[in-house]
Design a protein around this motif. Structure first.
Motif, PDB file in Angstrom:
ATOM      1  N   CYS A   3       0.841  -1.203   0.000  1.00  0.00           N
ATOM      2  CA  CYS A   3       0.000   0.000   0.000  1.00  0.00           C
ATOM      3  C   CYS A   3       0.871   1.246   0.000  1.00  0.00           C
ATOM      4  CB  CYS A   3      -0.921   0.015   1.218  1.00  0.00           C
ATOM      5  SG  CYS A   3      -2.271  -1.156   1.138  1.00  0.00           S
ATOM      6  N   LEU A   4       1.947   1.217   0.781  1.00  0.00           N
ATOM      7  CA  LEU A   4       2.869   2.364   0.801  1.00  0.00           C
ATOM      8  C   LEU A   4       3.518   2.549  -0.557  1.00  0.00           C
ATOM      9  CD1 LEU A   4       4.832   2.352   4.164  1.00  0.00           C
ATOM     10  CD2 LEU A   4       3.151   3.977   3.347  1.00  0.00           C
ATOM     11  N   ALA A   5       3.973   1.453  -1.137  1.00  0.00           N
ATOM     12  CA  ALA A   5       4.634   1.531  -2.440  1.00  0.00           C
ATOM     13  C   ALA A   5       3.690   2.090  -3.500  1.00  0.00           C
ATOM     14  CB  ALA A   5       5.150   0.153  -2.857  1.00  0.00           C
ATOM     15  N   ALA A   6       2.407   1.822  -3.339  1.00  0.00           N
ATOM     16  CA  ALA A   6       1.410   2.317  -4.291  1.00  0.00           C
ATOM     17  C   ALA A   6       0.927   3.722  -3.939  1.00  0.00           C
ATOM     18  CB  ALA A   6       0.220   1.359  -4.334  1.00  0.00           C
ATOM     19  N   GLY A   7       1.480   4.300  -2.877  1.00  0.00           N
ATOM     20  CA  GLY A   7       1.080   5.649  -2.490  1.00  0.00           C
ATOM     21  C   GLY A   7      -0.229   5.705  -1.727  1.00  0.00           C
ATOM     22  N   ARG A   8      -0.703   4.580  -1.245  1.00  0.00           N
ATOM     23  CA  ARG A   8      -1.972   4.523  -0.516  1.00  0.00           C
ATOM     24  C   ARG A   8      -1.684   4.576   0.988  1.00  0.00           C
ATOM     25  NH1 ARG A   8      -5.212  -0.341  -2.920  1.00  0.00           N
ATOM     26  NH2 ARG A   8      -6.849   0.638  -1.682  1.00  0.00           N
ATOM     27  N   THR A   9      -1.206   5.735   1.419  1.00  0.00           N
ATOM     28  CA  THR A   9      -0.744   5.872   2.804  1.00  0.00           C
ATOM     29  C   THR A   9      -1.878   5.748   3.817  1.00  0.00           C
ATOM     30  OG1 THR A   9      -0.803   8.273   2.619  1.00  0.00           O
ATOM     31  CG2 THR A   9       1.320   7.198   2.245  1.00  0.00           C
ATOM     32  N   ALA A  10      -3.038   6.273   3.518  1.00  0.00           N
ATOM     33  CA  ALA A  10      -4.152   6.193   4.468  1.00  0.00           C
ATOM     34  C   ALA A  10      -4.530   4.738   4.731  1.00  0.00           C
ATOM     35  CB  ALA A  10      -5.361   6.980   3.957  1.00  0.00           C
ATOM     36  N   LYS A  11      -4.586   3.948   3.682  1.00  0.00           N
ATOM     37  CA  LYS A  11      -4.901   2.525   3.844  1.00  0.00           C
ATOM     38  C   LYS A  11      -3.772   1.819   4.591  1.00  0.00           C
ATOM     39  CE  LYS A  11      -6.427  -1.674   1.625  1.00  0.00           C
ATOM     40  NZ  LYS A  11      -6.905  -2.314   0.418  1.00  0.00           N
ATOM     41  N   ALA A  12      -2.536   2.151   4.263  1.00  0.00           N
ATOM     42  CA  ALA A  12      -1.394   1.542   4.951  1.00  0.00           C
ATOM     43  C   ALA A  12      -1.452   1.850   6.444  1.00  0.00           C
ATOM     44  CB  ALA A  12      -0.086   2.034   4.348  1.00  0.00           C
ATOM     45  N   ILE A  13      -1.761   3.074   6.797  1.00  0.00           N
ATOM     46  CA  ILE A  13      -1.848   3.459   8.205  1.00  0.00           C
ATOM     47  C   ILE A  13      -2.923   2.643   8.910  1.00  0.00           C
ATOM     48  CG2 ILE A  13      -2.523   5.332   9.771  1.00  0.00           C
ATOM     49  CD1 ILE A  13      -0.999   7.229   7.784  1.00  0.00           C
ATOM     50  N   ARG A  14      -4.085   2.533   8.292  1.00  0.00           N
ATOM     51  CA  ARG A  14      -5.170   1.737   8.900  1.00  0.00           C
ATOM     52  C   ARG A  14      -4.733   0.292   9.122  1.00  0.00           C
ATOM     53  NH1 ARG A  14      -8.213   4.308   5.109  1.00  0.00           N
ATOM     54  NH2 ARG A  14      -8.459   2.407   3.869  1.00  0.00           N
ATOM     55  N   LEU A  15      -4.113  -0.307   8.104  1.00  0.00           N
ATOM     56  CA  LEU A  15      -3.691  -1.699   8.206  1.00  0.00           C
ATOM     57  C   LEU A  15      -2.592  -1.886   9.253  1.00  0.00           C
ATOM     58  CD1 LEU A  15      -3.683  -2.701   4.424  1.00  0.00           C
ATOM     59  CD2 LEU A  15      -5.325  -3.410   6.196  1.00  0.00           C
ATOM     60  N   PHE A  16      -1.628  -0.972   9.278  1.00  0.00           N
ATOM     61  CA  PHE A  16      -0.537  -1.097  10.235  1.00  0.00           C
ATOM     62  C   PHE A  16      -1.002  -0.827  11.663  1.00  0.00           C
ATOM     63  CE2 PHE A  16       2.507  -0.467   6.570  1.00  0.00           C
ATOM     64  CZ  PHE A  16       2.936  -1.790   6.583  1.00  0.00           C
ATOM     65  N   LYS A  17      -1.980   0.044  11.842  1.00  0.00           N
ATOM     66  CA  LYS A  17      -2.545   0.245  13.182  1.00  0.00           C
ATOM     67  C   LYS A  17      -3.170  -1.055  13.686  1.00  0.00           C
ATOM     68  CE  LYS A  17      -3.764   5.136  13.499  1.00  0.00           C
ATOM     69  NZ  LYS A  17      -4.899   6.087  13.576  1.00  0.00           N
ATOM     70  N   ARG A  18      -3.938  -1.696  12.813  1.00  0.00           N
ATOM     71  CA  ARG A  18      -4.591  -2.948  13.183  1.00  0.00           C
ATOM     72  C   ARG A  18      -3.552  -4.044  13.458  1.00  0.00           C
ATOM     73  NH1 ARG A  18      -8.184  -5.368   8.772  1.00  0.00           N
ATOM     74  NH2 ARG A  18      -8.656  -3.166   8.595  1.00  0.00           N
ATOM     75  N   THR A  19      -2.533  -4.114  12.613  1.00  0.00           N
ATOM     76  CA  THR A  19      -1.490  -5.117  12.799  1.00  0.00           C
ATOM     77  C   THR A  19      -0.743  -4.894  14.108  1.00  0.00           C
ATOM     78  OG1 THR A  19      -1.225  -5.347  10.407  1.00  0.00           O
ATOM     79  CG2 THR A  19       0.583  -6.138  11.773  1.00  0.00           C
ATOM     80  N   LEU A  20      -0.422  -3.641  14.405  1.00  0.00           N
ATOM     81  CA  LEU A  20       0.268  -3.342  15.656  1.00  0.00           C
ATOM     82  C   LEU A  20      -0.592  -3.736  16.858  1.00  0.00           C
ATOM     83  CD1 LEU A  20       2.564  -2.195  17.325  1.00  0.00           C
ATOM     84  CD2 LEU A  20       1.600   0.097  16.961  1.00  0.00           C
ATOM     85  N   ALA A  21      -1.867  -3.400  16.824  1.00  0.00           N
ATOM     86  CA  ALA A  21      -2.762  -3.768  17.935  1.00  0.00           C
ATOM     87  C   ALA A  21      -2.818  -5.283  18.092  1.00  0.00           C
ATOM     88  CB  ALA A  21      -4.155  -3.183  17.704  1.00  0.00           C
ATOM     89  N   ASN A  40       6.688  -0.081  11.031  1.00  0.00           N
ATOM     90  CA  ASN A  40       5.940   0.039   9.774  1.00  0.00           C
ATOM     91  C   ASN A  40       4.859   1.118   9.868  1.00  0.00           C
ATOM     92  OD1 ASN A  40       7.473  -1.979   8.597  1.00  0.00           O
ATOM     93  ND2 ASN A  40       5.985  -3.581   9.022  1.00  0.00           N
ATOM     94  N   LEU A  41       4.184   1.176  10.999  1.00  0.00           N
ATOM     95  CA  LEU A  41       3.184   2.229  11.184  1.00  0.00           C
ATOM     96  C   LEU A  41       3.850   3.603  11.152  1.00  0.00           C
ATOM     97  CD1 LEU A  41       0.373   3.318  11.811  1.00  0.00           C
ATOM     98  CD2 LEU A  41       0.803   2.808  14.243  1.00  0.00           C
ATOM     99  N   ALA A  42       4.967   3.724  11.843  1.00  0.00           N
ATOM    100  CA  ALA A  42       5.680   5.003  11.859  1.00  0.00           C
ATOM    101  C   ALA A  42       6.125   5.406  10.464  1.00  0.00           C
ATOM    102  CB  ALA A  42       6.885   4.915  12.796  1.00  0.00           C
ATOM    103  N   MET A  43       6.628   4.452   9.696  1.00  0.00           N
ATOM    104  CA  MET A  43       7.081   4.778   8.340  1.00  0.00           C
ATOM    105  C   MET A  43       5.897   5.164   7.448  1.00  0.00           C
ATOM    106  SD  MET A  43      10.200   4.712   8.862  1.00  0.00           S
ATOM    107  CE  MET A  43      10.835   4.976   7.222  1.00  0.00           C
ATOM    108  N   SER A  44       4.734   4.605   7.726  1.00  0.00           N
ATOM    109  CA  SER A  44       3.523   5.003   6.991  1.00  0.00           C
ATOM    110  C   SER A  44       3.143   6.437   7.326  1.00  0.00           C
ATOM    111  CB  SER A  44       2.361   4.069   7.330  1.00  0.00           C
ATOM    112  OG  SER A  44       2.640   2.754   6.929  1.00  0.00           O
TER     113      SER A  44
END
Length: 137
Positions: A3-21, A40-44
């Protein structure tokens, strides 16, 4: 990361928040996968231009990596480099250079000069200092 590579940062943030939790809940706060998820969340956040949110996460990740994995673990070295570049993005250049100098010295000692993490640290330090890669201080 796709998602990050595709420039979809908002989606990446949502996914990484869930993964971190999920990592914190199932593996605990001191598990290396939890550290990677926080990184990964921080880099997003940083990719989304939200450096002020990325820095505290990266500072915590680095502190946890140093405490649990020790200062010269590959994940610790990567965390230190990511924090340094986030400091630089936030205009904290002196702090960034100091971290990168330490990171590069540790990478060269632990991983060797040809390792990708070492090369990244060398390239980042050269970009910040304006010195050619490989010259060092």
């Amino acid at each position: 990361m796709s998602c990050l590579a595709a420039g979809r940062t908002a989606k990446a943030i949502r996914l990484f928040k869930r993964t971190l939790a999920d990592c914190e809940r199932t593996l605990g706060a001191d598990h290396p996968y939890t550290f990677r998820s926080r990184n990964n969340l921080a880099m997003s956040y940083r990719a989304a231009g939200r450096t002020a949110e990325a820095i505290p996460l990266l500072e915590r990740t680095l502190a946890d990596c140093e405490r649990v994995l020790r200062a010269c673990h590959r994940d610790t070295l990567t965390s230190r480099n990511n924090l340094a570049m986030s400091y630089w993005a936030a205009g904290r250049t002196v702090e960034a250079i100091l971290l990168l100098e330490r990171s590069l010295a540790d990478c060269e000692r632990v991983l060797g000069a040809a390792h990708p993490t070492t090369k990244a640290a060398r390239k980042d330090l050269a970009a910040l200092t304006g010195e050619p890669e490989g010259t060092g201080k």
